[in-house]
Design a protein around this motif. Structure first.
Motif, PDB file in Angstrom:
ATOM      1  N   ASP A   1      96.552 -27.614 -17.600  1.00 39.53           N
ATOM      2  CA  ASP A   1      96.404 -26.156 -17.693  1.00 39.53           C
ATOM      3  C   ASP A   1      95.176 -25.668 -16.934  1.00 39.53           C
ATOM      4  O   ASP A   1      94.618 -24.614 -17.225  1.00 39.53           O
ATOM      5  N   GLY A   2      94.724 -26.479 -15.969  1.00 38.39           N
ATOM      6  CA  GLY A   2      93.583 -26.102 -15.144  1.00 38.39           C
ATOM      7  C   GLY A   2      92.226 -26.415 -15.742  1.00 38.39           C
ATOM      8  O   GLY A   2      91.204 -26.101 -15.143  1.00 38.39           O
ATOM      9  N   ILE A   3      92.193 -27.050 -16.925  1.00 37.59           N
ATOM     10  CA  ILE A   3      90.934 -27.337 -17.608  1.00 37.59           C
ATOM     11  C   ILE A   3      90.508 -28.780 -17.337  1.00 37.59           C
ATOM     12  O   ILE A   3      91.300 -29.714 -17.460  1.00 37.59           O
ATOM     13  N   ARG A   4      89.238 -28.958 -16.985  1.00 40.39           N
ATOM     14  CA  ARG A   4      88.684 -30.289 -16.735  1.00 40.39           C
ATOM     15  C   ARG A   4      87.321 -30.368 -17.412  1.00 40.39           C
ATOM     16  O   ARG A   4      86.464 -29.489 -17.217  1.00 40.39           O
ATOM     17  N   ILE A   5      87.125 -31.425 -18.211  1.00 38.01           N
ATOM     18  CA  ILE A   5      85.841 -31.675 -18.877  1.00 38.01           C
ATOM     19  C   ILE A   5      85.357 -33.049 -18.451  1.00 38.01           C
ATOM     20  O   ILE A   5      86.120 -34.025 -18.487  1.00 38.01           O
ATOM     21  N   THR A   6      84.086 -33.139 -18.058  1.00 38.55           N
ATOM     22  CA  THR A   6      83.539 -34.412 -17.592  1.00 38.55           C
ATOM     23  C   THR A   6      82.175 -34.684 -18.210  1.00 38.55           C
ATOM     24  O   THR A   6      81.486 -33.772 -18.678  1.00 38.55           O
TER      25      THR A   6
ATOM     26  N   PHE B   1      95.371 -30.917 -21.795  1.00 39.26           N
ATOM     27  CA  PHE B   1      94.513 -29.832 -22.242  1.00 39.26           C
ATOM     28  C   PHE B   1      95.330 -28.540 -22.237  1.00 39.26           C
ATOM     29  O   PHE B   1      96.313 -28.411 -21.509  1.00 39.26           O
ATOM     30  N   TRP B   2      94.888 -27.587 -23.014  1.00 39.07           N
ATOM     31  CA  TRP B   2      95.496 -26.256 -22.984  1.00 39.07           C
ATOM     32  C   TRP B   2      94.396 -25.209 -23.058  1.00 39.07           C
ATOM     33  O   TRP B   2      93.422 -25.345 -23.786  1.00 39.07           O
ATOM     34  N   HIS B   3      94.551 -24.182 -22.232  1.00 35.51           N
ATOM     35  CA  HIS B   3      93.563 -23.111 -22.191  1.00 35.51           C
ATOM     36  C   HIS B   3      93.655 -22.278 -23.462  1.00 35.51           C
ATOM     37  O   HIS B   3      94.735 -21.955 -23.951  1.00 35.51           O
TER      38      HIS B   3
ATOM     39  N   ASP C   1      97.216 -17.673 -12.913  1.00 37.22           N
ATOM     40  CA  ASP C   1      98.253 -18.530 -13.485  1.00 37.22           C
ATOM     41  C   ASP C   1      97.872 -19.994 -13.295  1.00 37.22           C
ATOM     42  O   ASP C   1      97.416 -20.403 -12.219  1.00 37.22           O
ATOM     43  N   SER C   2      98.035 -20.776 -14.359  1.00 36.43           N
ATOM     44  CA  SER C   2      97.641 -22.194 -14.312  1.00 36.43           C
ATOM     45  C   SER C   2      98.809 -23.137 -14.546  1.00 36.43           C
ATOM     46  O   SER C   2      98.616 -24.337 -14.719  1.00 36.43           O
TER      47      SER C   2
END
Length: 257
Positions: free
Chosen positions: A209-214, A168-170, A202-203
Protein backbone atom coordinates in the motif's frame (compact mmCIF):
# COMPACT_ATOMS: atom_id res chain seq x y z
CA UNK A 1 3.06 -13.82 0.77
CA UNK A 2 1.19 -15.54 3.56
CA UNK A 3 -1.97 -13.71 4.56
CA UNK A 4 -4.86 -14.93 6.68
CA UNK A 5 -7.73 -12.74 7.83
CA UNK A 6 -10.23 -13.10 10.68
CA UNK A 7 -8.21 -15.82 12.43
CA UNK A 8 -10.62 -17.80 14.62
CA UNK A 9 -9.06 -21.27 14.38
CA UNK A 10 -5.69 -21.83 16.02
CA UNK A 11 -2.96 -23.61 14.13
CA UNK A 12 0.41 -24.79 15.46
CA UNK A 13 2.53 -21.72 16.01
CA UNK A 14 -0.24 -19.60 17.52
CA UNK A 15 -0.46 -19.60 21.33
CA UNK A 16 -2.98 -17.34 23.08
CA UNK A 17 -2.20 -15.85 26.48
CA UNK A 18 1.49 -16.84 26.57
CA UNK A 19 3.53 -16.52 29.75
CA UNK A 20 7.13 -15.46 30.44
CA UNK A 21 7.25 -13.12 27.46
CA UNK A 22 9.33 -10.27 28.95
CA UNK A 23 13.05 -10.02 29.67
CA UNK A 24 13.65 -11.17 33.29
CA UNK A 25 15.30 -7.89 34.25
CA UNK A 26 12.25 -5.90 33.07
CA UNK A 27 9.48 -7.45 35.21
CA UNK A 28 7.69 -4.08 35.33
CA UNK A 29 6.62 -4.55 31.72
CA UNK A 30 3.86 -6.83 33.01
CA UNK A 31 2.35 -3.82 34.80
CA UNK A 32 1.89 -2.01 31.49
CA UNK A 33 1.46 -4.60 28.71
CA UNK A 34 -0.92 -7.55 28.36
CA UNK A 35 0.30 -10.57 26.31
CA UNK A 36 -2.33 -11.59 23.76
CA UNK A 37 -0.94 -14.23 21.41
CA UNK A 38 2.49 -15.66 20.58
CA UNK A 39 3.21 -16.10 16.87
CA UNK A 40 5.93 -18.32 15.43
CA UNK A 41 7.34 -16.29 12.55
CA UNK A 42 7.89 -19.52 10.63
CA UNK A 43 4.19 -19.29 9.74
CA UNK A 44 5.03 -16.24 7.64
CA UNK A 45 8.60 -16.97 6.62
CA UNK A 46 9.90 -20.55 6.93
CA UNK A 47 13.48 -19.40 7.51
CA UNK A 48 12.34 -17.68 10.74
CA UNK A 49 10.78 -20.80 12.27
CA UNK A 50 11.43 -20.91 16.01
CA UNK A 51 11.50 -17.13 16.37
CA UNK A 52 8.35 -16.33 18.32
CA UNK A 53 6.97 -12.82 18.82
CA UNK A 54 4.13 -11.88 21.15
CA UNK A 55 1.39 -9.43 20.26
CA UNK A 56 0.94 -7.06 23.19
CA UNK A 57 -1.94 -4.86 24.30
CA UNK A 58 -0.94 -1.78 26.31
CA UNK A 59 -3.01 -1.01 29.38
CA UNK A 60 -2.65 2.71 28.74
CA UNK A 61 -3.85 5.09 27.48
CA UNK A 62 -7.13 6.10 29.08
CA UNK A 63 -7.14 9.15 26.79
CA UNK A 64 -4.84 10.14 23.95
CA UNK A 65 -1.98 7.90 22.86
CA UNK A 66 0.43 5.59 24.61
CA UNK A 67 3.43 7.71 25.63
CA UNK A 68 1.55 10.99 25.79
CA UNK A 69 2.71 13.14 28.68
CA UNK A 70 5.95 11.17 29.22
CA UNK A 71 8.05 12.86 26.55
CA UNK A 72 10.95 13.30 29.00
CA UNK A 73 11.37 9.51 28.89
CA UNK A 74 11.07 9.03 25.13
CA UNK A 75 14.10 7.90 23.14
CA UNK A 76 15.05 6.66 19.69
CA UNK A 77 12.91 3.54 20.11
CA UNK A 78 9.80 4.81 21.90
CA UNK A 79 7.65 7.84 21.22
CA UNK A 80 3.98 8.71 21.25
CA UNK A 81 2.00 5.79 19.77
CA UNK A 82 5.16 3.80 18.91
CA UNK A 83 7.36 1.42 20.91
CA UNK A 84 9.98 -1.18 20.04
CA UNK A 85 11.48 -4.32 21.54
CA UNK A 86 14.42 -6.60 20.87
CA UNK A 87 13.49 -10.24 20.41
CA UNK A 88 16.05 -12.11 22.51
CA UNK A 89 17.41 -15.57 21.77
CA UNK A 90 14.92 -17.10 24.24
CA UNK A 91 12.06 -15.28 22.45
CA UNK A 92 11.47 -12.93 25.35
CA UNK A 93 10.93 -9.26 24.58
CA UNK A 94 13.31 -6.58 25.87
CA UNK A 95 11.84 -3.08 25.78
CA UNK A 96 14.20 -0.66 24.05
CA UNK A 97 12.68 2.35 25.80
CA UNK A 98 12.63 3.51 29.40
CA UNK A 99 10.20 2.48 32.12
CA UNK A 100 9.15 6.10 32.51
CA UNK A 101 7.61 5.91 29.02
CA UNK A 102 4.49 4.58 30.72
CA UNK A 103 2.35 7.09 32.62
CA UNK A 104 1.79 4.74 35.55
CA UNK A 105 5.51 4.10 36.06
CA UNK A 106 6.93 5.08 39.48
CA UNK A 107 9.26 7.60 37.83
CA UNK A 108 6.22 9.71 36.94
CA UNK A 109 4.51 9.71 40.33
CA UNK A 110 5.42 13.34 41.06
CA UNK A 111 5.37 14.95 37.61
CA UNK A 112 2.41 12.95 36.27
CA UNK A 113 0.29 11.58 39.13
CA UNK A 114 -2.14 8.82 38.13
CA UNK A 115 -5.71 10.09 38.22
CA UNK A 116 -8.69 7.99 39.25
CA UNK A 117 -9.93 7.57 35.67
CA UNK A 118 -6.64 6.03 34.56
CA UNK A 119 -6.50 3.87 37.68
CA UNK A 120 -9.98 2.51 37.00
CA UNK A 121 -9.19 2.03 33.32
CA UNK A 122 -6.05 0.02 34.13
CA UNK A 123 -7.97 -2.22 36.53
CA UNK A 124 -10.69 -2.79 33.91
CA UNK A 125 -8.12 -3.71 31.26
CA UNK A 126 -6.35 -6.16 33.57
CA UNK A 127 -9.57 -7.72 34.82
CA UNK A 128 -11.06 -8.14 31.33
CA UNK A 129 -7.84 -9.72 30.05
CA UNK A 130 -7.85 -12.15 32.99
CA UNK A 131 -11.49 -13.03 32.36
CA UNK A 132 -10.86 -13.67 28.66
CA UNK A 133 -7.86 -15.86 29.56
CA UNK A 134 -9.90 -17.89 32.06
CA UNK A 135 -12.69 -18.38 29.52
CA UNK A 136 -10.20 -19.50 26.89
CA UNK A 137 -8.60 -21.99 29.28
CA UNK A 138 -12.01 -23.48 30.06
CA UNK A 139 -13.67 -23.35 26.64
CA UNK A 140 -10.85 -23.04 24.10
CA UNK A 141 -12.43 -19.96 22.53
CA UNK A 142 -11.64 -16.25 22.62
CA UNK A 143 -14.39 -13.95 23.85
CA UNK A 144 -14.01 -10.39 25.04
CA UNK A 145 -13.52 -10.20 28.78
CA UNK A 146 -16.39 -7.70 28.89
CA UNK A 147 -18.73 -10.27 27.30
CA UNK A 148 -17.76 -12.86 29.90
CA UNK A 149 -19.08 -10.62 32.66
CA UNK A 150 -22.44 -9.99 30.96
CA UNK A 151 -24.80 -12.64 32.31
CA UNK A 152 -27.61 -11.52 29.99
CA UNK A 153 -25.69 -12.14 26.77
CA UNK A 154 -24.21 -15.28 25.28
CA UNK A 155 -20.45 -14.70 24.86
CA UNK A 156 -19.55 -14.11 21.22
CA UNK A 157 -16.41 -15.59 19.72
CA UNK A 158 -13.82 -13.02 18.70
CA UNK A 159 -11.06 -13.33 16.12
CA UNK A 160 -7.63 -13.96 17.63
CA UNK A 161 -6.21 -11.80 14.85
CA UNK A 162 -7.77 -9.57 12.22
CA UNK A 163 -4.76 -10.12 9.97
CA UNK A 164 -1.90 -12.60 10.16
CA UNK A 165 0.82 -11.69 7.68
CA UNK A 166 -0.16 -9.86 4.55
CA UNK A 167 0.91 -6.39 3.43
CA UNK A 168 1.11 -3.08 5.20
CA UNK A 169 -2.01 -0.97 4.88
CA UNK A 170 -2.29 2.79 4.95
CA UNK A 171 -4.31 4.17 7.85
CA UNK A 172 -4.37 6.74 10.62
CA UNK A 173 -1.37 5.04 12.22
CA UNK A 174 0.98 5.96 9.37
CA UNK A 175 1.07 9.65 10.21
CA UNK A 176 -0.84 9.93 13.48
CA UNK A 177 2.40 10.67 15.33
CA UNK A 178 6.10 10.82 14.51
CA UNK A 179 7.89 7.48 14.38
CA UNK A 180 10.88 7.15 16.79
CA UNK A 181 14.15 8.36 15.31
CA UNK A 182 15.71 4.87 15.10
CA UNK A 183 13.21 4.09 12.34
CA UNK A 184 12.10 5.59 9.07
CA UNK A 185 8.63 5.44 7.58
CA UNK A 186 8.00 6.37 3.95
CA UNK A 187 4.77 6.79 2.03
CA UNK A 188 5.76 5.98 -1.51
CA UNK A 189 2.36 6.98 -2.87
CA UNK A 190 3.09 10.65 -2.30
CA UNK A 191 0.52 13.42 -2.35
CA UNK A 192 -1.01 15.85 -4.81
CA UNK A 193 -1.74 19.43 -3.81
CA UNK A 194 -5.07 20.94 -4.75
CA UNK A 195 -5.31 24.48 -3.55
CA UNK A 196 -4.21 24.49 0.06
CA UNK A 197 -4.99 20.79 0.57
CA UNK A 198 -2.85 17.70 0.00
CA UNK A 199 -4.43 14.43 -1.13
CA UNK A 200 -2.73 11.05 -0.99
CA UNK A 201 -2.20 9.52 -4.40
CA UNK A 202 -3.62 6.15 -5.33
CA UNK A 203 -1.46 3.35 -3.91
CA UNK A 204 -3.25 0.29 -5.27
CA UNK A 205 -0.38 -0.46 -7.66
CA UNK A 206 2.33 -0.24 -4.97
CA UNK A 207 3.59 -3.05 -2.73
CA UNK A 208 2.48 -2.75 0.89
CA UNK A 209 0.00 0.00 0.00
CA UNK A 210 3.01 2.26 -0.55
CA UNK A 211 4.18 2.08 3.09
CA UNK A 212 7.79 1.21 3.93
CA UNK A 213 9.33 1.10 7.43
CA UNK A 214 13.05 0.53 7.94
CA UNK A 215 15.69 0.35 10.67
CA UNK A 216 19.26 1.07 9.52
CA UNK A 217 18.02 0.50 5.97
CA UNK A 218 16.55 -2.93 6.74
CA UNK A 219 12.82 -3.30 6.08
CA UNK A 220 10.19 -4.42 8.53
CA UNK A 221 7.40 -6.76 7.51
CA UNK A 222 3.87 -6.88 8.87
CA UNK A 223 3.32 -9.73 11.32
CA UNK A 224 -0.22 -9.26 12.61
CA UNK A 225 -2.88 -6.84 13.77
CA UNK A 226 -6.04 -7.06 15.86
CA UNK A 227 -8.49 -4.76 17.62
CA UNK A 228 -7.64 -4.44 21.30
CA UNK A 229 -11.28 -4.92 22.26
CA UNK A 230 -11.32 -8.43 20.81
CA UNK A 231 -9.34 -9.35 23.91
CA UNK A 232 -9.83 -6.60 26.49
CA UNK A 233 -12.32 -4.03 27.68
CA UNK A 234 -11.26 -1.28 25.27
CA UNK A 235 -8.27 0.12 23.41
CA UNK A 236 -7.05 0.71 19.88
CA UNK A 237 -9.01 -0.22 16.79
CA UNK A 238 -5.88 -2.01 15.63
CA UNK A 239 -2.70 -3.08 17.41
CA UNK A 240 -0.12 -3.44 14.64
CA UNK A 241 3.07 -5.47 15.04
CA UNK A 242 6.04 -5.44 12.63
CA UNK A 243 9.36 -7.30 12.62
CA UNK A 244 12.83 -6.61 11.22
CA UNK A 245 14.84 -9.87 11.14
CA UNK A 246 18.47 -8.67 11.08
CA UNK A 247 18.24 -6.64 14.29
CA UNK A 248 15.41 -8.82 15.68
CA UNK A 249 13.39 -5.67 16.34
CA UNK A 250 9.66 -5.89 17.10
CA UNK A 251 7.83 -2.62 16.47
CA UNK A 252 4.32 -1.70 17.60
CA UNK A 253 1.95 1.10 16.75
CA UNK A 254 -1.78 1.64 17.09
CA UNK A 255 -4.55 2.71 14.73
CA UNK A 256 -7.39 4.84 16.05
CA UNK A 257 -10.08 4.92 13.38
Amino acid sequence: MFHQTDVRVLQPGLTPFPVDVFAPDQPWLADHLLPLIAIDLGLLRPELAGSVVTLLCPIEPYEGCLGDGTEAHHNAFASSNWLAFELQADNRLRFLGNEGYFQRAPQNSDALPVDEDLREHAAEMQDSHAAARAYFQQHGMLVSGVDVDDEDEEPQQQAYLDNLGGPFWHGNWTDYSTIPSAFRIEDLAGTTQRGTLHFRNDSAHLPDDGIRITHDGEPFFHVADVASYNWCASGADAILMFYEPRSRTVLFTFDWS
